[in-house]
Design an enzyme around this catalytic site. Structure first.
Site, PDB file in Angstrom:
ATOM      1  N   ASN A  32     -26.103 -47.950   5.227  1.00 18.39           N
ATOM      2  CA  ASN A  32     -24.740 -49.012   5.947  1.00 18.39           C
ATOM      3  C   ASN A  32     -24.388 -49.812   5.072  1.00 18.39           C
ATOM      4  O   ASN A  32     -23.562 -50.774   5.445  1.00 18.39           O
ATOM      5  CB  ASN A  32     -25.289 -49.602   7.386  1.00 18.39           C
ATOM      6  CG  ASN A  32     -26.457 -50.512   7.004  1.00 18.39           C
ATOM      7  OD1 ASN A  32     -27.022 -50.772   5.788  1.00 18.39           O
ATOM      8  ND2 ASN A  32     -27.050 -51.209   7.953  1.00 18.39           N
ATOM      9  N   GLY A  36     -26.853 -52.077  -0.216  1.00 15.51           N
ATOM     10  CA  GLY A  36     -26.829 -51.020  -1.105  1.00 15.51           C
ATOM     11  C   GLY A  36     -25.283 -50.941  -1.508  1.00 15.51           C
ATOM     12  O   GLY A  36     -24.578 -51.977  -1.313  1.00 15.51           O
ATOM     13  N   PHE A  73     -35.935 -45.208   3.017  1.00 14.76           N
ATOM     14  CA  PHE A  73     -36.101 -46.285   2.231  1.00 14.76           C
ATOM     15  C   PHE A  73     -35.427 -47.465   3.044  1.00 14.76           C
ATOM     16  O   PHE A  73     -35.434 -48.751   2.681  1.00 14.76           O
ATOM     17  CB  PHE A  73     -35.267 -46.126   0.999  1.00 14.76           C
ATOM     18  CG  PHE A  73     -35.709 -45.042   0.139  1.00 14.76           C
ATOM     19  CD1 PHE A  73     -37.008 -45.577  -0.724  1.00 14.76           C
ATOM     20  CD2 PHE A  73     -35.253 -43.903   0.064  1.00 14.76           C
ATOM     21  CE1 PHE A  73     -37.417 -44.486  -1.623  1.00 14.76           C
ATOM     22  CE2 PHE A  73     -35.718 -43.167  -0.778  1.00 14.76           C
ATOM     23  CZ  PHE A  73     -36.879 -43.370  -1.693  1.00 14.76           C
ATOM     24  N   TYR A 141     -42.546 -59.177   7.169  1.00 15.57           N
ATOM     25  CA  TYR A 141     -41.951 -58.040   6.551  1.00 15.57           C
ATOM     26  C   TYR A 141     -43.012 -57.076   6.476  1.00 15.57           C
ATOM     27  O   TYR A 141     -42.903 -55.591   6.833  1.00 15.57           O
ATOM     28  CB  TYR A 141     -41.573 -58.322   5.035  1.00 15.57           C
ATOM     29  CG  TYR A 141     -41.391 -57.148   3.935  1.00 15.57           C
ATOM     30  CD1 TYR A 141     -40.823 -56.273   4.537  1.00 15.57           C
ATOM     31  CD2 TYR A 141     -42.250 -56.875   3.144  1.00 15.57           C
ATOM     32  CE1 TYR A 141     -40.585 -54.948   3.773  1.00 15.57           C
ATOM     33  CE2 TYR A 141     -42.156 -55.996   2.273  1.00 15.57           C
ATOM     34  CZ  TYR A 141     -41.266 -55.155   2.465  1.00 15.57           C
ATOM     35  OH  TYR A 141     -41.373 -53.763   1.328  1.00 15.57           O
ATOM     36  N   ARG A 221     -49.701 -59.226 -10.761  1.00 16.25           N
ATOM     37  CA  ARG A 221     -49.020 -57.860  -9.925  1.00 16.25           C
ATOM     38  C   ARG A 221     -49.113 -56.566 -10.721  1.00 16.25           C
ATOM     39  O   ARG A 221     -49.234 -56.508 -11.946  1.00 16.25           O
ATOM     40  CB  ARG A 221     -47.652 -58.250  -9.706  1.00 16.25           C
ATOM     41  CG  ARG A 221     -47.326 -59.291  -8.742  1.00 16.25           C
ATOM     42  CD  ARG A 221     -47.784 -58.865  -7.409  1.00 16.25           C
ATOM     43  NE  ARG A 221     -47.468 -60.293  -6.480  1.00 16.25           N
ATOM     44  CZ  ARG A 221     -48.422 -61.053  -6.119  1.00 16.25           C
ATOM     45  NH1 ARG A 221     -49.724 -61.162  -6.712  1.00 16.25           N
ATOM     46  NH2 ARG A 221     -48.033 -62.012  -5.328  1.00 16.25           N
ATOM     47  N   ARG A 282     -45.316 -70.197  -4.038  1.00 15.50           N
ATOM     48  CA  ARG A 282     -44.241 -69.594  -2.865  1.00 15.50           C
ATOM     49  C   ARG A 282     -44.895 -69.078  -1.726  1.00 15.50           C
ATOM     50  O   ARG A 282     -45.861 -68.302  -2.062  1.00 15.50           O
ATOM     51  CB  ARG A 282     -43.675 -68.392  -3.802  1.00 15.50           C
ATOM     52  CG  ARG A 282     -42.416 -67.781  -2.794  1.00 15.50           C
ATOM     53  CD  ARG A 282     -41.651 -66.562  -3.451  1.00 15.50           C
ATOM     54  NE  ARG A 282     -42.363 -65.709  -3.828  1.00 15.50           N
ATOM     55  CZ  ARG A 282     -42.115 -64.274  -4.187  1.00 15.50           C
ATOM     56  NH1 ARG A 282     -40.809 -64.424  -4.715  1.00 15.50           N
ATOM     57  NH2 ARG A 282     -42.761 -63.305  -4.223  1.00 15.50           N
TER      58      ARG A 282
END
Ligand code: NAD
Ligand code: UDP
Length: 333
Positions: A32, A36, A73, A141, A221, A282
């Site tokens: 949509n 993107g 995705f 999330y 990470r 954060r």
């Protein structure tokens, strides 16, 4: 037969579409364009602009295409935003999955490869994180993605829709030739933000927290190159086509880099000073996230080509330098 890629105009999806086309698959894309870019989609893929939650639209696509499997995705993925607007995430991500599986079931499409995330694990009890470790997300999330995994599990039980959940760690980099790359608005990820500073678009990098129990106090990470990640989706699809059962795999490098180490690597790659300052933690950031990713290597035969962060950053820098404005399509959205 066609592979349908939902969210194929996004950062990771566009690289997966590109790899599928390169490997000779027939590809259709649904997106949509909420985050993107139409220009990111390989021209050999058929493009359908629309929303995964719009079942009429999705049914039409499934009527037109002869789909052998889907790669999903399409989702929102900004952790701090999910803390403020959890319902936005459960609506787009979780309800989007329900919509998609209903349409898949109706059209007898029985294979789905899914973008899951390290965020489904929450604060890890042990490092490296194994696929069998507890999944206790610390933000909406991650929760929305864990719910999507569970919905796929029960849809497998009831309808025989087989799934592979790929739990990505930190994704970065761009296609080697710099023709597609990462272009998010706003940008929240570490590597592109560092490169925005290197390019002079931002004054300095804020490093969120230097009092974590890590080697230099900053978060650690595990980085994986976006093209290696894309290839894992194709292997996962082939795994399902070979008749294997549903499964979940971590995708990472099994090596951890601190935020300060990433900054130093980017300084080396770009030759730029990249000013940085320490900033408060954060909300919701786990201290260290490193994947045990031997399962994907052993079961899927995944063989990542990029094994150090400097190479990953170099490809992202190449994209940045050749596309300083990204896809430059913000006004049209
Ligand atoms: P992205 O925002 O660049 O791509 C998502 C794409 O999905 C976009 O093109 C967007 O327009 C589309 N989309 C979103 N909602 C839609 C809907 N309802 N209908 C149709 N299209 C829709 O994000 P990305 O960084 O490429 O991430 C892709 C996936 O990977 C996401 O599901 C994300 O949760 C997951 N993931 C990303 C990372 C990362 O580091 N980028 C890490 C772990 C997991
Ligand atoms: N980070 C940072 N400054 C930024 C953006 C990110 O220090 O401007 C840190 C963030 O706190 C985390 C790491 O970089 O420790 C990776 O963050 P990112 O958002 O890229 O990915 P995440 O690990 O949250 O999925």
């Amino acid at each position: 037969m066609t592979v349908l890629v939902l969210g194929g105009a996004g950062y990771i999806g566009s690289h997966a579409v590109d790899r599928l086309v390169q490997k000779g698959y027939d590809v259709a894309v649904v997106d949509n364009l909420v985050t993107g870019h139409r220009a990111a989609v390989n021209k050999q893929a058929r493009f359908y602009e629309g929303d995964v939650r719009d079942q009429k639209f999705l049914n039409d696509v499934f009527d037109k295409e002869d789909i052998e499997g889907v790669i999903h995705f399409a989702a929102f993925s900004v952790v701090p935003e999910s803390m403020e607007k959890p319902l936005k995430y459960f609506d787009n991500n979780t309800a989007g999955m329900v919509s998609l599986l209903e349409v898949m079931n109706k059209h007898n499409v029985k294979r789905i490869v899914f973008s899951s995330t390290a965020a489904t694990y929450g604060e890890p009890k042990q490092i490296p994180i194994k696929e069998t470790d507890p999944q206790i997300p610390t933000n909406p999330y991650g929760e929305s993605k864990l719910m999507m995994e569970k919905i796929m599990h029960w849809s497998d039980q009831a309808y025989g829709i087989k799934f592979v959940a790929l739990r990505y760690f930190n994704v970065a980099g761009a296609k080697e030739d710099g023709s597609i790359g990462e272009d998010h608005h706003p940008e929240t990820h570490l590597v592109p933000i560092i490169l925005q500073v290197a390019a002079g678009e931002r004054k300095e990098l804020s490093i969120f927290g230097d009092d974590y129990p890590t080697k230099d106090g900053t978060n650690v990470r595990d980085y994986v190159h976006v093209v290696d990640l894309a290839d894992a989706h194709i292997l996962a699809l082939e795994y399902l086509k070979a008749g294997h059962d549903s499964n979940a795999f971590n995708l990472g490098s099994s090596t951890g880099f601190s935020n300060k180490e990433m900054l130093e690597a980017a300084r080396k790659v770009t030759g730029k000073e990249i000013p940085a300052k320490m900033a408060p933690r954060r909300a919701g950031d786990p201290s260290t996230l490193i994947a045990a990713s031997d399962k994907a290597r052993e079961v899927l035969n995944w063989q990542p080509q990029f094994d150090n962060v400097e190479d990953i950053i170099r490809t992202a820098w190449n994209w940045k330098q050749t596309h300083p404005q990204g896809y430059n399509d913000r006004e049209t959205k």
